[in-house]
Scaffold this active site. Structure first.
Site, short mmCIF file in Angstrom:
data_model
loop_
_atom_site.label_atom_id
_atom_site.label_comp_id
_atom_site.label_asym_id
_atom_site.label_seq_id
_atom_site.Cartn_x
_atom_site.Cartn_y
_atom_site.Cartn_z
N ASP A 13 -15.12 -32.51 -8.34
CA ASP A 13 -15.41 -32.24 -6.93
C ASP A 13 -16.00 -30.84 -6.76
O ASP A 13 -15.72 -29.94 -7.55
CB ASP A 13 -14.10 -32.39 -6.13
CG ASP A 13 -14.36 -32.60 -4.64
OD1 ASP A 13 -15.52 -32.83 -4.25
OD2 ASP A 13 -13.38 -32.52 -3.87
N ASN A 61 -17.76 -43.05 -1.17
CA ASN A 61 -19.01 -42.29 -1.27
C ASN A 61 -20.24 -43.09 -0.85
O ASN A 61 -21.28 -42.51 -0.57
CB ASN A 61 -19.20 -41.73 -2.69
CG ASN A 61 -18.23 -40.63 -3.07
OD1 ASN A 61 -17.92 -40.43 -4.23
ND2 ASN A 61 -17.72 -39.88 -2.09
C1 IPE Z 1 -13.67 -37.68 -4.80
O1 IPE Z 1 -14.41 -36.67 -4.21
C2 IPE Z 1 -14.58 -38.69 -5.42
C3 IPE Z 1 -15.37 -38.21 -6.55
C4 IPE Z 1 -15.22 -37.07 -7.17
C5 IPE Z 1 -16.36 -39.13 -7.02
P1 IPE Z 1 -14.76 -36.70 -2.65
O2 IPE Z 1 -15.33 -35.37 -2.32
O3 IPE Z 1 -15.58 -37.89 -2.35
O4 IPE Z 1 -13.32 -36.91 -2.02
P2 IPE Z 1 -12.71 -36.49 -0.62
O5 IPE Z 1 -13.55 -37.14 0.42
O6 IPE Z 1 -12.79 -35.00 -0.56
O7 IPE Z 1 -11.29 -36.98 -0.65
C1 IPE Z 2 -18.35 -34.29 -5.96
O1 IPE Z 2 -18.93 -33.29 -5.19
C2 IPE Z 2 -19.37 -35.32 -6.37
C3 IPE Z 2 -19.23 -36.62 -5.69
C4 IPE Z 2 -18.26 -36.94 -4.88
C5 IPE Z 2 -20.26 -37.60 -5.94
P1 IPE Z 2 -19.02 -33.39 -3.62
O2 IPE Z 2 -20.37 -33.92 -3.26
O3 IPE Z 2 -17.87 -34.11 -3.04
O4 IPE Z 2 -18.96 -31.85 -3.23
P2 IPE Z 2 -18.24 -31.19 -2.00
O5 IPE Z 2 -16.83 -31.69 -1.96
O6 IPE Z 2 -19.01 -31.58 -0.77
O7 IPE Z 2 -18.32 -29.72 -2.28
MG MG Z 3 -16.05 -33.55 -2.32
#
Ligand code: IPE
Ligand code: IPE
Ligand code: MG
Length: 230
Positions: A13, A61
């Site tokens: 993340d 996602n």
């Molecule tokens: C969790 O990250 C899913 C992945 C790393 C693929 P998200 O950024 O989507 O999760 P939330 O929304 O913060 O819980």
């Molecule tokens: C994790 O990074 C990757 C995926 C969930 C695909 P994020 O896109 O959730 O990054 P933040 O949480 O917005 O920083």
């Molecule tokens: Mg995230």
């Protein structure tokens, strides 16, 4: 406890925040994040970790803006086609967990090819969680079991834990010993809910694109210091 974790799971993340801090497009964060995937896979392989599971894309996602979803799918396809040989050279088997039939055809094709090409590799297993939701998988499994019992007219049907283990995407994989989540969020976000009943949890403020081998070793070290009682 100085043993290595056999199975490490990672919630990768913080790509978006990494990009935002640098006034770069979110997709640049994801691109850098995919470089970290390569680096951490290699590091785990060198350290002798047997299983590495990466949460790359959740079912939730799919609700992100279509441009971001499309960009992530392109990156995924690129990774699966361009890194196939490297996985083979390192004898890493690829597996996938999640509702992959929701992936675009072009991604699914590369995914299937890479899984097939690496099926005999035995040094490490890399598991990608794609279009993954633990709750929806468990719900679907429960529904299947109810339908099965009803079809057989079996009112005294009893389900055993091992039966559930065997019917999940993770069939045959040991449960994760260590979960790492980057970027300072302290959540599980619908990841491996059943399988992580006894997993050690490790959280770091580091954003995924900045996560590196030293950070990985720090997490493993922390794991080794904990005494697991179960
Ligand atoms: C969790 O990250 C899913 C992945 C790393 C693929 P998200 O950024 O989507 O999760 P939330 O929304 O913060 O819980
Ligand atoms: C994790 O990074 C990757 C995926 C969930 C695909 P994020 O896109 O959730 O990054 P933040 O949480 O917005 O920083
Ligand atoms: Mg995230």
């Amino acid at each position: 406890m100085s043993e290595l974790p056999r199975h490490i799971a990672i919630i990768m993340d913080g790509n978006g925040r990494w990009a935002k801090q640098r006034q770069l497009p979110r997709l640049e964060g994801h691109r850098r994040g995919s470089e970290t995937v390569e680096l951490i896979t290699e590091s785990c392989r060198e350290l002798g970790i047997e299983y590495l599971t990466l949460y790359a894309f959740s079912q939730e996602n799919w609700n992100r803006p279509s441009e971001e979803v499309g960009g992530l799918m392109d990156l995924l396809r690129y990774f699966l086609s361009q890194k196939r040989q490297k996985l083979l050279d390192n004898e890493i088997r690829l597996r996938v967990i999640g509702q992959v039939d929701r992936l675009p055809e072009r991604v699914l094709r590369e995914l299937t090819k890479t899984i097939h090409a690496t099926r005999h590799c035995e040094k490490m297993t890399l598991v990608l969680a794609l279009s993954y939701s633990s709750r929806s998988e468990l719900t679907e499994l429960i529904n299947q079991m109810i339908r099965g019992a009803m079809a057989e007219g079996d009112a005294s049907r009893v389900v055993r834990e091992e039966e559930i283990d065997r019917q999940l995407y993770t069939e045959g994989l040991p449960d994760p010993d260590l979960l790492i989540r980057t970027s300072g969020e302290h959540r599980i976000s619908n990841f491996l809910l059943w399988q992580m009943a006894y997993t050690e949890l490790y959280f770091t403020e580091t954003l995924w694109p900045d996560f590196d081998r030293a950070e990985l070793e720090k997490a493993i070290h922390e794991y080794q210091k904990r005494e697991r009682r179960f």
